[in-house]
Design a protein around this motif. Structure first.
Motif, PDB file in Angstrom:
ATOM      1  N   VAL A 256     -35.566 -10.640  27.615  1.00  9.34           N
ATOM      2  CA  VAL A 256     -34.353 -10.073  26.990  1.00  9.34           C
ATOM      3  C   VAL A 256     -33.730  -9.041  27.931  1.00  9.34           C
ATOM      4  O   VAL A 256     -32.513  -9.020  28.156  1.00  9.34           O
ATOM      5  CB  VAL A 256     -34.684  -9.438  25.611  1.00  9.34           C
ATOM      6  CG1 VAL A 256     -33.523  -8.610  25.084  1.00  9.34           C
ATOM      7  CG2 VAL A 256     -35.070 -10.530  24.611  1.00  9.34           C
ATOM      8  N   ALA A 257     -34.588  -8.206  28.534  1.00  7.21           N
ATOM      9  CA  ALA A 257     -34.088  -7.166  29.437  1.00  7.21           C
ATOM     10  C   ALA A 257     -33.363  -7.798  30.624  1.00  7.21           C
ATOM     11  O   ALA A 257     -32.293  -7.333  31.043  1.00  7.21           O
ATOM     12  CB  ALA A 257     -35.247  -6.293  29.924  1.00  7.21           C
ATOM     13  N   ARG A 258     -33.931  -8.900  31.140  1.00  9.20           N
ATOM     14  CA  ARG A 258     -33.309  -9.587  32.280  1.00  9.20           C
ATOM     15  C   ARG A 258     -31.961 -10.183  31.855  1.00  9.20           C
ATOM     16  O   ARG A 258     -30.949 -10.005  32.522  1.00  9.20           O
ATOM     17  CB  ARG A 258     -34.239 -10.689  32.791  1.00  9.20           C
ATOM     18  CG  ARG A 258     -34.285 -10.781  34.297  1.00  9.20           C
ATOM     19  CD  ARG A 258     -35.389 -11.724  34.784  1.00  9.20           C
ATOM     20  NE  ARG A 258     -36.728 -11.268  34.485  1.00  9.20           N
ATOM     21  CZ  ARG A 258     -37.685 -12.002  33.917  1.00  9.20           C
ATOM     22  NH1 ARG A 258     -37.473 -13.245  33.567  1.00  9.20           N
ATOM     23  NH2 ARG A 258     -38.875 -11.493  33.694  1.00  9.20           N
ATOM     24  N   LEU A 259     -31.965 -10.863  30.728  1.00 13.86           N
ATOM     25  CA  LEU A 259     -30.746 -11.549  30.254  1.00 13.86           C
ATOM     26  C   LEU A 259     -29.604 -10.560  29.991  1.00 13.86           C
ATOM     27  O   LEU A 259     -28.438 -10.848  30.242  1.00 13.86           O
ATOM     28  CB  LEU A 259     -31.075 -12.329  28.970  1.00 13.86           C
ATOM     29  CG  LEU A 259     -29.994 -13.206  28.381  1.00 13.86           C
ATOM     30  CD1 LEU A 259     -29.671 -14.368  29.320  1.00 13.86           C
ATOM     31  CD2 LEU A 259     -30.416 -13.743  27.012  1.00 13.86           C
ATOM     32  N   LEU A 260     -29.977  -9.384  29.489  1.00 18.85           N
ATOM     33  CA  LEU A 260     -28.937  -8.414  29.095  1.00 18.85           C
ATOM     34  C   LEU A 260     -28.747  -7.303  30.128  1.00 18.85           C
ATOM     35  O   LEU A 260     -28.010  -6.350  29.890  1.00 18.85           O
ATOM     36  CB  LEU A 260     -29.289  -7.802  27.727  1.00 18.85           C
ATOM     37  CG  LEU A 260     -29.411  -8.802  26.572  1.00 18.85           C
ATOM     38  CD1 LEU A 260     -29.805  -8.086  25.285  1.00 18.85           C
ATOM     39  CD2 LEU A 260     -28.115  -9.581  26.366  1.00 18.85           C
ATOM     40  N   ASN A 261     -29.448  -7.451  31.265  1.00 20.32           N
ATOM     41  CA  ASN A 261     -29.278  -6.480  32.348  1.00 20.32           C
ATOM     42  C   ASN A 261     -29.656  -5.056  31.922  1.00 20.32           C
ATOM     43  O   ASN A 261     -28.951  -4.089  32.243  1.00 20.32           O
ATOM     44  CB  ASN A 261     -27.807  -6.531  32.826  1.00 20.32           C
ATOM     45  CG  ASN A 261     -27.611  -5.868  34.159  1.00 20.32           C
ATOM     46  OD1 ASN A 261     -28.537  -5.807  34.965  1.00 20.32           O
ATOM     47  ND2 ASN A 261     -26.420  -5.327  34.389  1.00 20.32           N
ATOM     48  N   LEU A 262     -30.763  -4.933  31.199  1.00 26.57           N
ATOM     49  CA  LEU A 262     -31.152  -3.609  30.699  1.00 26.57           C
ATOM     50  C   LEU A 262     -31.749  -2.765  31.820  1.00 26.57           C
ATOM     51  O   LEU A 262     -32.639  -3.217  32.539  1.00 26.57           O
ATOM     52  CB  LEU A 262     -32.191  -3.733  29.574  1.00 26.57           C
ATOM     53  CG  LEU A 262     -31.767  -4.461  28.308  1.00 26.57           C
ATOM     54  CD1 LEU A 262     -32.840  -4.312  27.231  1.00 26.57           C
ATOM     55  CD2 LEU A 262     -30.429  -3.965  27.789  1.00 26.57           C
ATOM     56  N   PRO A 263     -31.291  -1.534  31.972  1.00 24.93           N
ATOM     57  CA  PRO A 263     -31.857  -0.644  32.997  1.00 24.93           C
ATOM     58  C   PRO A 263     -33.178  -0.031  32.525  1.00 24.93           C
ATOM     59  O   PRO A 263     -33.564  -0.200  31.364  1.00 24.93           O
ATOM     60  CB  PRO A 263     -30.770   0.429  33.129  1.00 24.93           C
ATOM     61  CG  PRO A 263     -30.113   0.477  31.810  1.00 24.93           C
ATOM     62  CD  PRO A 263     -30.197  -0.914  31.220  1.00 24.93           C
ATOM     63  N   PRO A 264     -33.861   0.729  33.416  1.00 31.57           N
ATOM     64  CA  PRO A 264     -35.060   1.459  32.975  1.00 31.57           C
ATOM     65  C   PRO A 264     -34.701   2.420  31.842  1.00 31.57           C
ATOM     66  O   PRO A 264     -33.519   2.737  31.636  1.00 31.57           O
ATOM     67  CB  PRO A 264     -35.477   2.255  34.210  1.00 31.57           C
ATOM     68  CG  PRO A 264     -34.692   1.715  35.351  1.00 31.57           C
ATOM     69  CD  PRO A 264     -33.515   0.981  34.814  1.00 31.57           C
ATOM     70  N   LEU A 265     -35.702   2.875  31.141  1.00 30.11           N
ATOM     71  CA  LEU A 265     -35.529   3.832  30.039  1.00 30.11           C
ATOM     72  C   LEU A 265     -34.716   3.260  28.872  1.00 30.11           C
ATOM     73  O   LEU A 265     -34.057   3.992  28.130  1.00 30.11           O
ATOM     74  CB  LEU A 265     -34.917   5.155  30.534  1.00 30.11           C
ATOM     75  CG  LEU A 265     -35.804   5.945  31.487  1.00 30.11           C
ATOM     76  CD1 LEU A 265     -35.046   7.118  32.095  1.00 30.11           C
ATOM     77  CD2 LEU A 265     -37.060   6.453  30.768  1.00 30.11           C
ATOM     78  N   THR A 266     -34.709   1.948  28.786  1.00 32.12           N
ATOM     79  CA  THR A 266     -34.102   1.295  27.616  1.00 32.12           C
ATOM     80  C   THR A 266     -35.092   0.248  27.108  1.00 32.12           C
ATOM     81  O   THR A 266     -35.885  -0.287  27.880  1.00 32.12           O
ATOM     82  CB  THR A 266     -32.781   0.573  27.960  1.00 32.12           C
ATOM     83  OG1 THR A 266     -33.068  -0.473  28.894  1.00 32.12           O
ATOM     84  CG2 THR A 266     -31.734   1.511  28.522  1.00 32.12           C
TER      85      THR A 266
END
Ligand SMILES: Cc1cc2nc3c(=O)[nH]c(=O)nc-3n(C[C@H](O)[C@H](O)[C@H](O)COP(=O)(O)O)c2cc1C
Length: 246
Positions: free
Chosen positions: A144-154
């Motif tokens: 999910v983090a990869r797909l939505l381009n989530l940065p650290p601390l999220t």
């Protein structure tokens, strides 16, 4: 005595089937604005919301959430993110270093995020929309983090399907009030009989809802659900994202 707002709150049910009617931009903007008017711990506002309308992305997210078809079929899918990344930037702008290592910070962000999410769901319902929150967004957090381009601390806390309801489901009964509300101090002597009562009520509900297929009431469901590990991968993911949880 009820008000328009308490009636709305007390008529809640999760909606998982939607008509083809799109959600207008003005309606969505009004609904999303309500996220930001939730109270926030120390006003940290430690959340972000990603609005997903792309069919392809919804399809991918539906798979990542455990093949939940309502994630793919809803016109708008929201992802609620606990977010300390923006706060780190605020600290750096002012020459300090974010020290978000404790469990407390994740709790603060998760509570803020949940308050914002419930505001959104209520606001959506006041516009005639229906929806369901999606904890399945934590099934595969790396993807999910990869797909939505989530940065650290999220970290994703929950998703939310929104759309105009295409089903009218019975409300799911809640625990008897005496099992939840206490006068002046915590008392548990009446729990056994209150839980027996709820087992009977919820069992009848599930029998109706599943046309006789699922007779287990709430206590039986919880006994099964809570006796197995749940999303054990999350502590590793949170560490990778910069939440060491000391
Ligand atoms: C944080 C959170 C996560 C949830 N995750 C899911 C989910 O992944 N899939 C789903 O179908 N329902 C999900 N739900 C909906 C619950 O199953 C539902 O709220 C609960 O069974 C009570 O039913 P009701 O909302 O219809 O009253 C979630 C609810 C919450 C609050």
């Amino acid at each position: 005595m009820q008000t328009e707002v308490t009636r709305l709150i007390q008529s809640h049910r999760s909606i998982r089937r939607y008509t083809d009617e799109p959600i207008g931009e003005e309606v969505l903007a009004d609904v999303l604005a309500c996220a930001q008017w939730a109270p926030s711990s120390h006003n940290v506002q430690a959340y972000s919301v990603i609005v997903v309308r792309s069919e392809e992305k919804k399809r991918e997210l539906a798979q990542l959430c455990g093949s939940q078809k309502w994630v793919e079929r809803c016109p708008v899918f929201l992802v609620f993110i606990a977010d300390f990344y923006r706060l780190k930037q605020a600290c750096e702008m002012n020459g300090t270093k974010l020290a978000a290592d404790e469990v407390e910070n994740l709790l603060v962000a998760a509570v803020d995020t949940a308050l914002a999410a419930e505001n959104v769901l209520l606001a959506a319902r006041s516009h005639g929309l229906g929806g369901v929150m999606i904890g399945g967004i934590r099934n595969k957090p790396q993807e999910v983090a990869r797909l939505l381009n989530l940065p650290p601390l999220t970290t994703p806390i929950m998703g939310m399907c929104l759309g105009y309801p295409d089903q009218d489901v019975e409300q799911k009964p809640r625990l008897p009030k005496r099992a939840v509300f206490h006068d002046e101090e915590y008392r548990s002597d009446h729990f056994p009989e209150a839980l027996e009562e709820y087992e009977a009520i919820s069992s009848e509900y599930y029998l109706r809802r599943t046309r006789g297929e699922r007779p287990e009431g709430w206590t039986k469901q919880m006994a099964d659900y809570l006796s197995k590990p749940r999303r054990a991968h999350l502590s590793g993911f949170l560490k990778e994202q910069g939440f060491p949880l000391k």
